[in-house]
Design a protein around this motif. Structure first.
Motif, PDB file in Angstrom:
ATOM      1  N   THR A   1      34.201  -4.365 -63.785  1.00  0.00           N
ATOM      2  CA  THR A   1      33.330  -4.552 -64.952  1.00  0.00           C
ATOM      3  C   THR A   1      31.847  -4.613 -64.616  1.00  0.00           C
ATOM      4  O   THR A   1      31.016  -4.651 -65.516  1.00  0.00           O
ATOM      5  N   GLY A   2      31.508  -4.648 -63.316  1.00  0.00           N
ATOM      6  CA  GLY A   2      30.129  -4.976 -62.959  1.00  0.00           C
ATOM      7  C   GLY A   2      29.921  -6.472 -63.167  1.00  0.00           C
ATOM      8  O   GLY A   2      30.774  -7.166 -63.726  1.00  0.00           O
ATOM      9  N   ASN A   3      28.788  -6.979 -62.708  1.00  0.00           N
ATOM     10  CA  ASN A   3      28.586  -8.437 -62.776  1.00  0.00           C
ATOM     11  C   ASN A   3      27.253  -8.831 -63.387  1.00  0.00           C
ATOM     12  O   ASN A   3      26.681  -9.861 -63.051  1.00  0.00           O
ATOM     13  N   ARG A   4      26.768  -8.019 -64.319  1.00  0.00           N
ATOM     14  CA  ARG A   4      25.502  -8.341 -64.971  1.00  0.00           C
ATOM     15  C   ARG A   4      25.644  -9.633 -65.778  1.00  0.00           C
ATOM     16  O   ARG A   4      26.542  -9.764 -66.614  1.00  0.00           O
TER      17      ARG A   4
ATOM     18  N   CYS B   1      44.183  -6.615 -62.509  1.00  0.00           N
ATOM     19  CA  CYS B   1      43.027  -7.257 -61.890  1.00  0.00           C
ATOM     20  C   CYS B   1      41.761  -6.846 -62.630  1.00  0.00           C
ATOM     21  O   CYS B   1      41.464  -5.657 -62.752  1.00  0.00           O
ATOM     22  N   VAL B   2      41.025  -7.825 -63.140  1.00  0.00           N
ATOM     23  CA  VAL B   2      39.753  -7.593 -63.815  1.00  0.00           C
ATOM     24  C   VAL B   2      38.672  -8.223 -62.951  1.00  0.00           C
ATOM     25  O   VAL B   2      38.581  -9.444 -62.842  1.00  0.00           O
ATOM     26  N   SER B   3      37.874  -7.372 -62.302  1.00  0.00           N
ATOM     27  CA  SER B   3      36.963  -7.829 -61.254  1.00  0.00           C
ATOM     28  C   SER B   3      35.517  -7.486 -61.596  1.00  0.00           C
ATOM     29  O   SER B   3      35.222  -6.364 -62.010  1.00  0.00           O
ATOM     30  N   ALA B   4      34.620  -8.448 -61.403  1.00  0.00           N
ATOM     31  CA  ALA B   4      33.194  -8.227 -61.647  1.00  0.00           C
ATOM     32  C   ALA B   4      32.585  -7.510 -60.443  1.00  0.00           C
ATOM     33  O   ALA B   4      31.753  -8.040 -59.712  1.00  0.00           O
ATOM     34  N   LEU B   5      33.007  -6.279 -60.275  1.00  0.00           N
ATOM     35  CA  LEU B   5      32.683  -5.464 -59.112  1.00  0.00           C
ATOM     36  C   LEU B   5      32.067  -4.160 -59.592  1.00  0.00           C
ATOM     37  O   LEU B   5      32.359  -3.699 -60.696  1.00  0.00           O
ATOM     38  N   ASP B   6      31.204  -3.544 -58.774  1.00  0.00           N
ATOM     39  CA  ASP B   6      30.679  -2.221 -59.116  1.00  0.00           C
ATOM     40  C   ASP B   6      31.828  -1.231 -59.239  1.00  0.00           C
ATOM     41  O   ASP B   6      32.744  -1.228 -58.408  1.00  0.00           O
ATOM     42  N   ALA B   7      31.762  -0.377 -60.244  1.00  0.00           N
ATOM     43  CA  ALA B   7      32.843   0.580 -60.518  1.00  0.00           C
ATOM     44  C   ALA B   7      33.142   1.471 -59.317  1.00  0.00           C
ATOM     45  O   ALA B   7      34.289   1.880 -59.116  1.00  0.00           O
ATOM     46  N   ARG B   8      32.141   1.746 -58.483  1.00  0.00           N
ATOM     47  CA  ARG B   8      32.371   2.651 -57.349  1.00  0.00           C
ATOM     48  C   ARG B   8      33.333   2.069 -56.314  1.00  0.00           C
ATOM     49  O   ARG B   8      33.862   2.791 -55.470  1.00  0.00           O
ATOM     50  N   PHE B   9      33.581   0.746 -56.383  1.00  0.00           N
ATOM     51  CA  PHE B   9      34.497   0.123 -55.431  1.00  0.00           C
ATOM     52  C   PHE B   9      35.860  -0.215 -56.056  1.00  0.00           C
ATOM     53  O   PHE B   9      36.670  -0.896 -55.430  1.00  0.00           O
ATOM     54  N   GLU B  10      36.099   0.286 -57.256  1.00  0.00           N
ATOM     55  CA  GLU B  10      37.353  -0.014 -57.946  1.00  0.00           C
ATOM     56  C   GLU B  10      38.566   0.461 -57.140  1.00  0.00           C
ATOM     57  O   GLU B  10      39.545  -0.274 -56.966  1.00  0.00           O
TER      58      GLU B  10
END
Length: 199
Positions: free
Chosen positions: A123-126, A94-103
């Protein structure tokens, strides 16, 4: 020998962010919102919810923590589609544009729903000219990358099959000349898995 990899987006492909959004609204404000447009791409357009002022916006944002990211329900048919892909010999990441703290919360969410996925990469979502997922996908070298947001295919290597899940059409960003860059288009992950495994 290394099994081939398929990289999968989470929200809109594996998980139903729209339903989780409505549940967060209910926790914040005491009622589940009425549905405005079941074919809306963005949750604010799907649910009959008002624009929020600063105080209520902060209250709503407070719901998007560990509990939220560990409790998003699955998209219908997605768990079964993943098991078909896994049984056919693919490792799923799973590759998710989510903040790393919620991985870790996202991985817990997927495992608790019986997704055969052992790894989440946040990956974050910038928003930039290049997808925030491009470097991760390039390093994974998957056979295919499945996402429901067309801009996230920018910079994905040509060697990777790009599979776009269209999902809901109203207000969708999945339009325009960039559609020519994707390898296949599907309504959902179940449809992708059937097509991929019948090649």
């Amino acid at each position: 020998m290394r099994r081939p990899v398929i990289a999968l987006d989470a929200d809109g492909v594996l998980l139903d962010f729209h339903l989780a959004y409505a549940a967060a609204w209910q926790r914040a404000f005491g009622h589940f919102p009425d549905e405005r447009d079941p074919q809306a791409y963005w949750p604010m357009d799907r649910w009959k919810v008002p624009r929020l002022g600063m105080f209520r916006r902060q209250r709503f944002k407070s719901e998007f923590g560990e509990f939220f990211w560990s409790s998003v329900p699955p998209v219908e048919g997605a768990v079964q589609a993943c098991h078909r892909l896994r049984d056919a010999g693919f490792d799923l990441v799973c590759v998710s544009a989510l903040d790393a703290r919620f991985e870790a919360a996202r991985l817990h969410n997927l495992r608790s729903l019986d997704f055969p996925i052992e790894r989440v990469i946040a990956t974050g979502n910038r928003e930039t000219e290049r997808s925030p997922k491009a470097d991760v996908v390039e390093n994974l070298r998957p056979a295919a990358f499945v996402d429901d947001y067309l801009p996230y295919f920018r910079g994905i290597p040509d060697s990777v099959h790009k599979a776009l899940v269209l999902r809901a059409p109203n207000g969708s960003p999945n339009t325009g000349p960039e559609l020519a860059s994707v390898g296949s288009i599907h309504q959902n992950l179940a449809e992708f898995s059937r097509a991929w495994l019948s090649r």
